[in-house]
Design a protein around this motif. Structure first.
Motif, PDB file in Angstrom:
ATOM      1  N   VAL A 128       0.855  -1.188   0.000  1.00  0.00           N
ATOM      2  CA  VAL A 128       0.000   0.000   0.000  1.00  0.00           C
ATOM      3  C   VAL A 128       0.889   1.236   0.000  1.00  0.00           C
ATOM      4  O   VAL A 128       1.887   1.287   0.715  1.00  0.00           O
ATOM      5  CB  VAL A 128      -0.912   0.018   1.247  1.00  0.00           C
ATOM      6  CG1 VAL A 128      -1.845   1.226   1.209  1.00  0.00           C
ATOM      7  CG2 VAL A 128      -1.708  -1.274   1.358  1.00  0.00           C
ATOM      8  N   ARG A 183       4.098   4.367   3.176  1.00  0.00           N
ATOM      9  CA  ARG A 183       3.747   3.059   2.624  1.00  0.00           C
ATOM     10  C   ARG A 183       3.534   2.090   3.777  1.00  0.00           C
ATOM     11  O   ARG A 183       4.054   2.291   4.881  1.00  0.00           O
ATOM     12  CB  ARG A 183       4.864   2.497   1.734  1.00  0.00           C
ATOM     13  CG  ARG A 183       5.259   3.367   0.543  1.00  0.00           C
ATOM     14  CD  ARG A 183       6.408   2.714  -0.195  1.00  0.00           C
ATOM     15  NE  ARG A 183       7.032   3.590  -1.165  1.00  0.00           N
ATOM     16  CZ  ARG A 183       7.088   3.365  -2.480  1.00  0.00           C
ATOM     17  NH1 ARG A 183       6.537   2.277  -2.978  1.00  0.00           N
ATOM     18  NH2 ARG A 183       7.705   4.208  -3.295  1.00  0.00           N
ATOM     19  N   ASN A 220      -5.153   6.144  -1.337  1.00  0.00           N
ATOM     20  CA  ASN A 220      -4.097   5.142  -1.206  1.00  0.00           C
ATOM     21  C   ASN A 220      -4.285   4.060  -2.264  1.00  0.00           C
ATOM     22  O   ASN A 220      -5.367   3.873  -2.793  1.00  0.00           O
ATOM     23  CB  ASN A 220      -4.046   4.545   0.206  1.00  0.00           C
ATOM     24  CG  ASN A 220      -5.398   4.031   0.673  1.00  0.00           C
ATOM     25  OD1 ASN A 220      -6.328   3.861  -0.116  1.00  0.00           O
ATOM     26  ND2 ASN A 220      -5.540   3.789   1.956  1.00  0.00           N
ATOM     27  N   HIS A 222      -3.476  -0.044  -3.395  1.00  0.00           N
ATOM     28  CA  HIS A 222      -3.231  -1.374  -2.828  1.00  0.00           C
ATOM     29  C   HIS A 222      -2.883  -2.360  -3.941  1.00  0.00           C
ATOM     30  O   HIS A 222      -3.602  -2.434  -4.944  1.00  0.00           O
ATOM     31  CB  HIS A 222      -4.472  -1.892  -2.096  1.00  0.00           C
ATOM     32  CG  HIS A 222      -5.027  -0.967  -1.067  1.00  0.00           C
ATOM     33  ND1 HIS A 222      -5.673   0.220  -1.390  1.00  0.00           N
ATOM     34  CD2 HIS A 222      -5.056  -1.060   0.285  1.00  0.00           C
ATOM     35  CE1 HIS A 222      -6.058   0.819  -0.274  1.00  0.00           C
ATOM     36  NE2 HIS A 222      -5.699   0.073   0.750  1.00  0.00           N
TER      37      HIS A 222
END
Length: 234
Positions: A128, A183, A220, A222
């Motif tokens: 992430v 991250r 964000n 993923h």
């Protein structure tokens, strides 16, 4: 192992995969890196998250861990060992966009770090990153580090939690430097274990906490990826 050098290769073709010969060549170069304590070489996987669908994972990524920032910078300096990687001419990665970032690695506890991975298989990490900007970064990172990994602890089957925060670093690599504000990486036994965790009640608790974050832009991203891990005693 407090500092990590993170590199990601992104191919415009979502179906593209790194060739075995190219992976072997990268592995040989990485394994010979001075002062390297741990390497992680990542290849694409597929998993489902209840809240996000961020598209296919990158074709390849790597995480190289060092004890000091000076150890990290030496092989990516002009004439450094990892210049051989940039000059390797890897056909299956030709044309990729390559991003690099050095970060401080912060490990957090888990309830059970013992992986249960079938022989011949690889564990899977949920990678992430937060590419945007916080209005008040100090407030944002303080909230994140004192709330979010504590909820991650409750994910069923999580084997490792690592949070990465920004540092300044020196390099002479021919790749694009990125400055993602944070991250995190969660290790599970498999892509299926990621899917199960991301559909568990803990995922909803994570989302509720996400909605309490101090203001920031960029959301964000993923990506699930299989992880090949090697430790070095140097």
């Amino acid at each position: 192992m407090q500092f990590s050098y993170l590199v990601t290769w992104v191919d415009a073709d979502a179906s593209a995969r790194i060739a075995a010969d190219d992976l072997a060549r990268i592995t040989a170069i990485v394994d010979a890196t001075p002062a390297l304590r741990r390497s992680r070489l990542y290849t694409p996987e597929s998993a489902d998250d209840y809240y996000t669908q961020d598209g296919p994972s990158p074709i390849f990524a790597m995480q190289l861990d060092y004890d000091t920032v000076f150890d990290l910078e030496a092989p990516i300096a002009a004439g450094g060992h990892l210049q051989a990687l940039a000059a390797a001419g890897l056909p299956s990665l030709a044309g990729c966009r390559v991003e690099q970032q050095a970060m401080l690695r912060r490990p957090f506890p888990v309830a059970d770090a013992h992986a249960c991975v079938p022989e011949g298989a690889l564990p899977c990490q949920f990678l992430v990153h937060y590419p945007g900007h916080a209005i008040d970064f100090d407030e944002w990172i303080n909230y994140y580090l004192t709330h979010h990994p504590q909820i991650m602890f409750d994910f069923p089957g999580v084997r490792e939690i690592e949070i990465f925060t920004r540092i300044d670093w020196l390099d002479a690599m021919p790749w694009t430097r990125v400055h993602y504000m944070q991250r995190n990486k969660l290790m599970f036994d498999s892509a299926q274990a990621i899917t199960e965790a991301m559909h568990s009640p803990v995922r909803h608790a994570m989302r509720q906490d996400f909605e309490q974050f101090p203001p920031f832009t960029g959301s964000n991203i993923h990506h699930p990826m299989a992880a090949r891990t090697t430790y070095f005693a140097r």
